[in-house]
Structures are given as C-alpha cells and as structure tokens.
Design a protein around this motif. Structure first.
Motif, PDB file in Angstrom:
ATOM      1  N   GLU A 209      44.432  41.210  51.839  1.00  0.00           N
ATOM      2  CA  GLU A 209      44.094  42.144  52.910  1.00  0.00           C
ATOM      3  C   GLU A 209      43.045  43.328  52.553  1.00  0.00           C
ATOM      4  O   GLU A 209      42.407  44.021  53.533  1.00  0.00           O
ATOM      5  CB  GLU A 209      45.221  42.697  53.984  1.00  0.00           C
ATOM      6  CG  GLU A 209      44.854  43.266  55.304  1.00  0.00           C
ATOM      7  CD  GLU A 209      45.842  43.907  56.029  1.00  0.00           C
ATOM      8  OE1 GLU A 209      46.217  43.829  57.073  1.00  0.00           O
ATOM      9  OE2 GLU A 209      46.471  44.954  55.442  1.00  0.00           O
ATOM     10  N   TYR A 210      42.937  43.617  51.345  1.00  0.00           N
ATOM     11  CA  TYR A 210      42.106  44.516  50.979  1.00  0.00           C
ATOM     12  C   TYR A 210      40.951  44.592  51.495  1.00  0.00           C
ATOM     13  O   TYR A 210      40.298  45.770  51.806  1.00  0.00           O
ATOM     14  CB  TYR A 210      42.111  44.525  49.378  1.00  0.00           C
ATOM     15  CG  TYR A 210      41.414  43.604  48.887  1.00  0.00           C
ATOM     16  CD1 TYR A 210      39.862  43.746  48.527  1.00  0.00           C
ATOM     17  CD2 TYR A 210      41.815  42.318  48.461  1.00  0.00           C
ATOM     18  CE1 TYR A 210      39.080  42.653  47.965  1.00  0.00           C
ATOM     19  CE2 TYR A 210      41.263  41.333  47.992  1.00  0.00           C
ATOM     20  CZ  TYR A 210      39.862  41.590  47.565  1.00  0.00           C
ATOM     21  OH  TYR A 210      39.100  40.497  47.221  1.00  0.00           O
ATOM     22  N   VAL A 382      38.554  44.849  41.701  1.00  0.00           N
ATOM     23  CA  VAL A 382      37.842  44.755  42.933  1.00  0.00           C
ATOM     24  C   VAL A 382      38.880  45.048  44.211  1.00  0.00           C
ATOM     25  O   VAL A 382      38.469  45.993  45.138  1.00  0.00           O
ATOM     26  CB  VAL A 382      36.934  43.682  43.195  1.00  0.00           C
ATOM     27  CG1 VAL A 382      36.470  43.717  44.811  1.00  0.00           C
ATOM     28  CG2 VAL A 382      36.070  43.383  42.457  1.00  0.00           C
ATOM     29  N   SER A 383      40.011  44.468  44.238  1.00  0.00           N
ATOM     30  CA  SER A 383      40.951  44.742  45.228  1.00  0.00           C
ATOM     31  C   SER A 383      41.475  45.902  45.119  1.00  0.00           C
ATOM     32  O   SER A 383      41.694  46.732  46.204  1.00  0.00           O
ATOM     33  CB  SER A 383      42.147  43.753  45.138  1.00  0.00           C
ATOM     34  OG  SER A 383      42.731  43.640  43.999  1.00  0.00           O
ATOM     35  N   ASP A 384      41.601  46.681  43.928  1.00  0.00           N
ATOM     36  CA  ASP A 384      42.197  48.048  43.505  1.00  0.00           C
ATOM     37  C   ASP A 384      41.453  49.025  44.111  1.00  0.00           C
ATOM     38  O   ASP A 384      41.692  50.187  45.038  1.00  0.00           O
ATOM     39  CB  ASP A 384      42.582  48.100  42.216  1.00  0.00           C
ATOM     40  CG  ASP A 384      43.826  47.434  41.789  1.00  0.00           C
ATOM     41  OD1 ASP A 384      44.466  47.033  42.494  1.00  0.00           O
ATOM     42  OD2 ASP A 384      44.002  47.244  40.529  1.00  0.00           O
ATOM     43  N   MET A 385      39.993  48.794  43.949  1.00  0.00           N
ATOM     44  CA  MET A 385      38.817  49.665  44.211  1.00  0.00           C
ATOM     45  C   MET A 385      38.852  49.686  45.826  1.00  0.00           C
ATOM     46  O   MET A 385      38.579  50.844  46.580  1.00  0.00           O
ATOM     47  CB  MET A 385      37.497  49.439  43.476  1.00  0.00           C
ATOM     48  CG  MET A 385      37.611  49.739  42.172  1.00  0.00           C
ATOM     49  SD  MET A 385      35.582  49.398  41.556  1.00  0.00           S
ATOM     50  CE  MET A 385      35.621  47.761  41.673  1.00  0.00           C
ATOM     51  N   VAL A 386      38.730  48.640  46.452  1.00  0.00           N
ATOM     52  CA  VAL A 386      38.940  48.719  48.067  1.00  0.00           C
ATOM     53  C   VAL A 386      39.942  49.220  48.729  1.00  0.00           C
ATOM     54  O   VAL A 386      40.021  49.938  49.542  1.00  0.00           O
ATOM     55  CB  VAL A 386      38.811  47.272  48.487  1.00  0.00           C
ATOM     56  CG1 VAL A 386      38.831  47.165  50.068  1.00  0.00           C
ATOM     57  CG2 VAL A 386      37.266  46.306  48.054  1.00  0.00           C
ATOM     58  N   LYS A 387      41.137  49.128  48.047  1.00  0.00           N
ATOM     59  CA  LYS A 387      42.423  49.796  48.483  1.00  0.00           C
ATOM     60  C   LYS A 387      42.089  51.135  48.202  1.00  0.00           C
ATOM     61  O   LYS A 387      42.596  52.027  49.285  1.00  0.00           O
ATOM     62  CB  LYS A 387      43.646  49.286  47.894  1.00  0.00           C
ATOM     63  CG  LYS A 387      43.951  47.765  48.212  1.00  0.00           C
ATOM     64  CD  LYS A 387      45.172  47.294  47.224  1.00  0.00           C
ATOM     65  CE  LYS A 387      45.661  45.863  47.554  1.00  0.00           C
ATOM     66  NZ  LYS A 387      46.456  45.474  46.892  1.00  0.00           N
ATOM     67  N   ASP A 389      39.386  52.936  48.108  1.00  0.00           N
ATOM     68  CA  ASP A 389      38.602  53.378  48.942  1.00  0.00           C
ATOM     69  C   ASP A 389      39.101  53.662  50.325  1.00  0.00           C
ATOM     70  O   ASP A 389      38.543  54.671  51.140  1.00  0.00           O
ATOM     71  CB  ASP A 389      37.187  52.565  49.022  1.00  0.00           C
ATOM     72  CG  ASP A 389      36.485  52.635  47.895  1.00  0.00           C
ATOM     73  OD1 ASP A 389      36.444  53.770  47.374  1.00  0.00           O
ATOM     74  OD2 ASP A 389      35.595  51.914  47.790  1.00  0.00           O
ATOM     75  N   HIS A 390      40.088  52.930  50.958  1.00  0.00           N
ATOM     76  CA  HIS A 390      40.763  53.232  52.162  1.00  0.00           C
ATOM     77  C   HIS A 390      42.353  53.526  52.015  1.00  0.00           C
ATOM     78  O   HIS A 390      43.048  53.111  52.805  1.00  0.00           O
ATOM     79  CB  HIS A 390      40.901  51.752  52.692  1.00  0.00           C
ATOM     80  CG  HIS A 390      39.308  51.118  53.344  1.00  0.00           C
ATOM     81  ND1 HIS A 390      38.709  50.431  52.165  1.00  0.00           N
ATOM     82  CD2 HIS A 390      38.507  51.543  54.119  1.00  0.00           C
ATOM     83  CE1 HIS A 390      37.345  50.105  52.709  1.00  0.00           C
ATOM     84  NE2 HIS A 390      37.350  50.586  53.707  1.00  0.00           N
TER      85      HIS A 390
END
Length: 618
Positions: A209-210, A382-387, A389-390
């Motif tokens: 869901e990231y 990438v998923s960690d960074m998107v999470k 950022d939000h």
C-alpha cells in the motif's frame, strides 16, 4: 476499475505461516510451553520461540491466558490434531479445517435426523451406522440416552473459541509480529483500486500500500482485529468478525427447512457477523460507468486463490459480471490444473471454454513470477521511503520505527539495503524535506561512495542529474531542493575522482582500454585498498598470456601504482601473497616487483641526501 482478489496462497507466497497446518503446529508449541511455564515459571527465559517468549514474559497482555482459554479442551482442536496425524501418515503435510468441519457436521446432521425418524429396527441400525462415522472426540459428548443432547451447542461454542485463538494468531503473530521477507513482482506491478480478500490478515496493505492511494477493501471472511483477550470471553467472541464455516451441503428442498446447523455455514456467518460485501458497490460503480458511456477497462486479478466451489457464489458473481476481464495467476502446472477443474465446478465446462477460448475471451490464466527477497532489493528501500514521506498517515509509533530502521541501516552501512547511489540520493532528499538532511548527510555520502564501486558503468563515471529529484512545492514552484543539489554534485564529484577501469572491465574490447584505466588509477592521488590493489596486480601480470606486447610498460605501471595509490599497503600485501602461494610463476613475479619497489625506494632516499650544490660542482 482494477480489483485484486486474494486467497491464502497470497500469504503463503509472502512466506507467512498461514496454513491450517501452521496454526496447528503453533497450537502444539503454545500448549507445551504453557504447561512448562505453569510447572516451572523460571523457564520463561529459556523459551526459544521469540513470540511465545514475548507473550509469556509480558503478562500484562494476557495473550497467553487468552490462548489457553480458547484452546483448552476444544473439541475441534482435538479432532484436527488427530486428523492431521492421519494426513502425516499418508505423507500429506496439510489439513483443511473447513472440509473437516463439514464432514463432522454432515455426520452429526445425519445422526440427528436418524433419531427423529424412530423407525424400528431400521432406526436402530441407522443410528449405529451414523455413530460409527463420528470421530471419538464427538462421540464422547453424546448422552447415554437417545438424542444428541447439547452436542450442537458444544460444537458451536468450541468453534467460536477456535476462531478466537485463530484471531490472536493472525492479528498478533502474523500481522504484528511476523516479518515479511518476500514480495511478488506481479503484485507490485498491479495498482488496484480495490482489494477483495478471502484472508483474515492484512498482508497486502503491509507490503504494497506504500505507493497506492485510496484503495478500497472488502474482507469477505472478516478481518483479524485487535487481540480478543479474555477479560470477557463471551463479549470478545461476539465481537469477532472472522468467518470459519462450511459450504451449503443440503439439497434445495431441504436447506430452507432444516436450519439446525445453519450457524456453521459461511453464508449465515457472513450475514450474522456483517462481513465485507463492499464489492457489490464496486460492481454497481462499474455498471454506472458503463451506463454513462465511460469507456474504462475493468480488470479482476485473482492471486493465491484455488477457485474452490466453497467461494463459488462470489467468484461467479464477479467473473460473469459484464464489463470485467479476469486474469487468474497460477503458481505451476499442477495448481493450474486444479484451478481449471475448480472453475468448471463453479461456472460449468461450456462457460469456461467460452470465457477462455471464445471469440471474445474474458479469462486469462497467467503464470505468476517467482517471489523475490525484499531485503537487498530496491523494493524495500523505496517502500520505506514512501512510507516515511507519508508518515503522518500512520500511527504515532510508526515514525519512530521508520527512523530507527534508517538509523540502523546507516550505522551498519548495509549496502544491500541501500542498493544504489540513486536510492541514497533519494533517501537524502527525503530526509532533507523532513528536516533531517544535515544530520545524516556525511554518513549517506560515505555509503554513496561505497556503492559507487558497485555501479555497472560503461567507460565513464556515472553522473546524476538533479532534475530527477525535482518536485512541485506547495507554492507551485518546481525544482530540486538546494541542499539535495549540493549532495548530488558531491556524489558526482566523488564518482569522477574514484572512477577506475574496474567499473567497466566487462565492457572494454582492447588491452589498450584496460591499460588506460589502470593508468588513471596509478596517476590518481586517491589511495586504493588491498583488494583493489591485488585485483589490478593480478590482472596486469596475467597480460603476459595475451598479445599486449609491452612488458616494460606493464612493469612501470605496477611500480608506479605500488609506490603511489597503493604505497601504504603494497609491500605488506606482496609479502602476504608470497607466503600464501605455491605457484613458481607468482613467486617470481611478486619477488621481482618487491625488489623493484625496494630499489626505487633506495634511490629516492639517496636523492634526498644529495647536496643542493651538487650539480654546480660539475
């Protein structure tokens, strides 16, 4: 609209222990541990399973007591345990709770109606046959006189207790404790508008869901929720929304009259527990769009679902709905055969042939790609960074967990996690926009330098463009953060300084190119480490096997390298190589190079002692 339908094969694909066999094994481990702790409380520290150790050492959670109360003398657990042993004897490491429950229910139903008939000798013989079909654990609860007594209520109560234990296992152990180590590229490539799940777990949300927004959910069989501890067991069981039941087995003329066992059936539990039927509104939305003339492609993706007839009503409703194309993923040929056979049971052979091979096919079977490890892949960071950022969309403690993970990976210099210089730049940019850029800049630059050696480059150092990190700010301005630009420029500068031939050896076509690269290293003021020195040394010495033709130049290069970029480690390294080789050829070459270095060192030292007016005397 894109709908992703997932079954338990989805969780299994992600390495989670969500089969019924996994749950039974967990139950056995828990019961053994519980008894051990009751007898010897001081053995808690010796528990090997990390989750069990946690719940037994954290009495305030009451998870251990809740599990014990749900599992104690549970008639279904007793039956499943015996049935599973029989499967193992036949070398079958699986068990289907729903199938086992259905068989028992049908046998008890038959016995119940046999008592109702009261038909003389035939009646007695039928009752005897019915009892012989029942497992011993259920026979023990039959009254001595005629009838089945309160067996049905015991079966229902213990089924609810079983579901309560399963909820703790899924929510507490699988969703909150279990680590997910894999992702599937096919699932990552799908950006669904809605998730239709036959699972109790929240795996898709945790992994994918990231970078998806406004995804709708429908949990057909309910969803494991906050842990149902035993402060009030009846109340907890009543709040449980998980469906664990059986398909309808009665004929059409009987099912509306004989409702003694209706509470065990899936459709009843879905109604009673008000589980997810949100998918019906999705279908209505698709119908409205088609009616309004909007030409939108609608896809149903099915992953990890056997297409079993027990879920046939929902499968049929979705697959046959106008305007929806279906893609069914299969793991291997064996699973494909099972899925096709099950789909025939749901739709009928004529429709399956028409839907798959007709003039306008609406069903495609597609073999799923192999799962991949999350750690060491771009997917993880990438998923960690998107999470990150939000982070404001997640629970309060989640931000601390995210930052702790980043700090741990930075401290460990986990190059597998950071993957590439590009992801390091992206992480710095993310930190910078959230006020943490200055804190981690130096460490991230060091990691970027280390990753530079891993980059696969042609004949020039990699250079990043800051335009790739531009974004639109709240005031509609568009650009790259000033400090991110500086960070990118620093990475580019280091790449130019550190650039060596080793970065493109696999792509060069001539020894002239190779020697040119090595000359760059020898002429550079930047020191190289032992591994790089040995690599270059062996490559250059091996050139005698190739028609390079200038041995003098090769030796001059090695001497210059050994007294320049590798000056601090060359002599010690050569001595070590001499000690660890039995090759006469290598001994001669290493000894020669070492003597050349010593000779050059000697004359350099002598030159320092020459008087300043030496030349004037001649």
């Amino acid at each position: 609209m894109d709908i992703l339908m997932i079954g338990n094969g989805f969780d299994i694909e992600h390495g989670l222990p969500t089969t019924y066999a996994d749950f039974l094994q967990f139950v056995e481990s828990f019961k053994q541990t519980y008894m051990m702790v009751q007898i010897k409380p001081n053995t808690k520290s010796k528990i090997e399973d990390e989750y069990l150790k946690f719940i037994f050492e954290s009495p305030e959670t009451n998870a251990d007591e809740a599990l014990y109360e749900y599992l104690k003398d549970n008639i279904w657990i007793q039956h499943f345990k015996l049935a599973y042993k029989e499967h193992l004897k036949n070398k079958e490491n699986w068990i289907d709770f729903e199938s086992e429950i259905s068989q028992v229910i049908q046998n008890v139903d038959e016995l119940y109606h046999a008592y109702m008939e009261k038909d003389g000798n035939f009646y007695e013989a039928k009752i005897k046959r019915c009892k012989e079909k029942l497992p011993g654990s259920f026979l023990n609860y039959l009254p001595h006189e005629h009838g089945i007594g309160n067996l049905i209520s015991i079966m229902m109560k213990d089924l609810n207790r079983l579901i309560g234990a399963l909820e703790i296992y899924i929510f507490d152990y699988i969703d909150n404790w279990g680590r997910i180590e894999y992702y599937n590229p096919d699932i990552d490539a799908i950006h669904p508008d809605a998730i239709l799940s036959f699972n109790y777990s929240d795996t898709w949300k945790r992994v994918y869901e990231y970078n998806r927004g406004n995804v709708k959910y429908s949990f057909i069989h309910g969803k494991a929720q906050s842990i149902p501890y035993i402060f009030n067991m009846d109340k907890c069981i009543d709040k449980n929304q998980m469906v664990l039941g059986i398909d309808e087995y009665l004929s059409t003329d009987r099912r509306n009259k004989e409702v003694e066992f209706i509470a065990f059936k899936k459709y009843y539990q879905r109604i009673y527990k008000k589980t997810g039927n949100e998918y019906k509104s999705w279908l209505a939305e698709i119908d409205k769009q088609r009616k309004d003339g909007r030409k939108q492609e609608n896809k149903l993706y099915i992953f990890g679902h056997s297409l079993d007839v027990t879920d046939g009503d929902i499968l049929k409703e979705l697959i046959e709905h106008d305007g929806i194309g279906t893609i069914i993923f299969y793991k291997d040929k064996t699973r494909l055969g099972q899925q096709i056979a099950n789909l025939v049971k749901v739709l009928g052979s004529e429709k399956v042939i028409q839907y798959v091979y007709g003039n306008n096919p609406i069903i495609e079977f597609r073999q799923q790609k192999s799962r991949r490890k999350i750690h060491g892949s771009t997917f993880e960071i990438v998923s960690d960074m998107v999470k990150f950022d939000h982070f404001y969309k997640y629970k309060g403690g989640d931000l601390e967990d995210m930052i702790s993970k980043f700090e741990r990976k930075i401290e460990e210099k986990d190059l597998d996690y950071f993957c590439s210089q590009e992801t390091v730049i992206s992480l710095y940019d993310s930190f910078q926009r959230h006020g943490l850029g200055k804190r981690y800049a130096k460490q991230l630059l060091e990691i970027a330098d280390s990753l530079g050696d891993r980059e696969s480059i042609a004949k020039e150092p990699i250079q990043f463009k800051h335009e790739n990190w531009e974004y639109q700010d709240y005031d509609n301005s568009w650009g790259c953060d000033r400090l991110t630009k500086k960070f990118i420029e620093t990475v580019n500068k280091h790449n130019r300084e550190n650039f060596t031939l080793c970065d493109f050896l696999s792509n060069v076509t001539s020894w002239n190119d190779i020697m040119e690269g090595y000359r760059k290293i020898a002429n550079s003021s930047k020191e190289i480490d032992k591994n790089r020195y040995v690599e270059i040394l062996k490559n250059v010495l091996s050139m005698h096997k190739h028609p390079y033709g200038n041995m003098e130049e090769m030796w001059n290069l090695l001497i210059k390298l050994s007294r320049g970029a590798a000056d601090k480690i060359s002599r010690e390294t050569l001595e070590e190589l001499l000690q660890n080789t039995e090759s006469s050829w290598e001994i001669c070459n290493y000894t020669h190079l070492l003597r050349e270095i010593e000779e050059c060192d000697y004359f350099s030292e002598q030159a320092k002692n020459v008087p300043e007016d030496f030349e004037e005397e001649f």
